[in-house]
Design an enzyme around this catalytic site. Structure first.
Site, short mmCIF file in Angstrom:
data_model
loop_
_atom_site.label_atom_id
_atom_site.label_comp_id
_atom_site.label_asym_id
_atom_site.label_seq_id
_atom_site.Cartn_x
_atom_site.Cartn_y
_atom_site.Cartn_z
N ALA A 97 0.85 -1.19 0.00
CA ALA A 97 0.00 0.00 0.00
C ALA A 97 0.89 1.23 0.00
O ALA A 97 2.12 1.14 -0.04
CB ALA A 97 -0.93 0.00 1.21
N LYS A 98 0.26 2.37 0.06
CA LYS A 98 1.01 3.62 -0.02
C LYS A 98 1.92 3.83 1.18
O LYS A 98 2.83 4.66 1.14
CB LYS A 98 0.04 4.80 -0.21
CG LYS A 98 -0.68 4.72 -1.56
CD LYS A 98 -1.67 5.85 -1.75
CE LYS A 98 -2.28 5.81 -3.16
NZ LYS A 98 -3.15 4.65 -3.37
N ARG A 99 1.66 3.07 2.26
CA ARG A 99 2.55 3.17 3.42
C ARG A 99 3.94 2.61 3.12
O ARG A 99 4.90 2.92 3.82
CB ARG A 99 1.95 2.44 4.63
CG ARG A 99 1.84 0.93 4.43
CD ARG A 99 1.35 0.23 5.69
NE ARG A 99 1.18 -1.19 5.47
CZ ARG A 99 0.03 -1.74 5.07
NH1 ARG A 99 -1.01 -0.98 4.85
NH2 ARG A 99 -0.06 -3.05 4.88
N HIS A 100 4.04 1.76 2.09
CA HIS A 100 5.32 1.22 1.69
C HIS A 100 6.00 2.22 0.76
O HIS A 100 6.17 1.99 -0.44
CB HIS A 100 5.15 -0.13 0.99
CG HIS A 100 4.59 -1.20 1.87
ND1 HIS A 100 3.23 -1.40 2.03
CD2 HIS A 100 5.20 -2.15 2.64
CE1 HIS A 100 3.02 -2.42 2.86
NE2 HIS A 100 4.19 -2.88 3.25
#
Length: 327
Positions: A254-257
């Site tokens: 996800a965008k957290r990565h």
């Protein structure tokens, strides 16, 4: 060849595209091009509070960097323009009106805190969300009027308990389920934002999308979307829900990565051919990871060769892309 084939990739501009997005985009693009079909880029920016222009432009730049093109989209136009959902609200309101006239919608005044506290959780396909108990379906007209005086409601689609939907997925096979097991679902939020299920059904129909390739986490959504399409008189698209790319702890990328965003990889000097070749190897299309542009894999591409389990993105893959390790 399938001249009538039309596929699409529809990301949300709430962050930079990452490796998981690239995985789906490449598979969807190759399946369309392999069959001589058209391809659409659609921007799913219904939630304007979270969407950003910088991400809208970045997704176009990053996809072109990968070697993916499209026949219709926000930057090239097309017969179904506009291709940004925030500009298509009138079409969604027309669909809501059709459902309202058929008496299939009802206002829901329940606060988010109440929804989260509902104990009745469905099983199976919808097991990761609480099932709405239809409290607001049972309200009288007088009760609704009283509540509406102080609170803006969401709109829910009533799904009869005996409704059956069959999804014939190209990878997961034929499955029949009752969408009511997940409860009556929201088609317009209380803040006025159109819900994903309604927008995607209206847009896929209006844009002539015949085939949808997307992540396996959206498989339960297909039952609601097919049901909604049928209520609106649309023919639903064919689906293929591909395995997710997950991290080494099993979490969906996800965008957290952030270090796995396409922008971060580009800035680290990764060449697009390296990333495409690695993803095609993980997708069972190559015997070994080797630099390749998407168009070079078109002739031998076969969606059926995909693994049937999530694809784990290992730290060694990032190191290989950056030239710091062998595979």
């Amino acid at each position: 060849m399938t001249p009538s084939y039309k596929g699409r990739f529809a990301p949300s501009p709430t962050g930079y595209l990452h490796v998981g997005n690239a995985w789906v985009a490449i598979l969807a693009w190759l399946d369309a091009r392999r069959k001589g079909g058209a391809f659409i880029l659609r921007v799913e920016d219904l939630d304007e509070a979270r969407s950003r222009d910088i991400y809208r432009q970045a997704m176009v730049d990053d996809l072109r960097w990968l070697g993916i093109d499209w026949d219709e989209g926000p930057d090239v136009g097309g017969p179904a323009a506009p291709y940004e959902q925030r500009l298509r609200r009138g079409r969604y309101e027309q669909a809501l009106e059709r459902l309202r006239e058929a008496r299939e919608l009802y206002p829901c005044f329940c606060a988010r805190s109440r929804l989260l506290s509902i104990a009745s959780a469905p099983q199976g396909l919808f097991g990761d969300e609480p099932r709405y108990d239809r409290r607001c379906l049972r309200l009288s007209d007088a009760e609704r009027a009283e509540l509406a005086a102080t609170k803006q409601p969401s709109l829910r689609l009533h799904v009869p308990d005996d409704a059956l939907v069959t999804v014939d997925d190209r990878l997961l096979g034929r499955t029949t389920a009752r969408p009511a097991e997940g409860g009556d679902f929201v088609v317009r939020r209380a803040d006025g934002v159109i819900a994903y299920h309604l927008a995607v059904v209206v847009d896929d129909h209006a844009m002539g999308v015949t085939d949808v390739i997307r992540g396996a986490d959206l498989f339960p959504s297909a039952f609601r979307q097919v049901y909604l399409a049928e209520r609106l008189g649309y023919a639903p698209p064919r689906y293929a829900h591909v395995p997710l790319v997950v991290d080494e702890e099993g979490r969906r990328l996800a965008k957290r990565h952030g270090d796995l965003s396409l922008r971060a990889l580009r800035e680290a000097g990764v060449r697009p051919q390296q990333l495409v070749g690695l993803l095609l190897w993980l997708a069972g299309q190559l015997d070994r990871p080797e630099p390749m542009r998407p168009a070079e894999a078109m002739d031998g591409f076969d969606l059926a060769r995909l693994p049937r389990h999530p694809v784990v993105w290992r730290a060694a893959y990032t190191a290989w892309l950056q030239g710091n390790a062998d595979l």
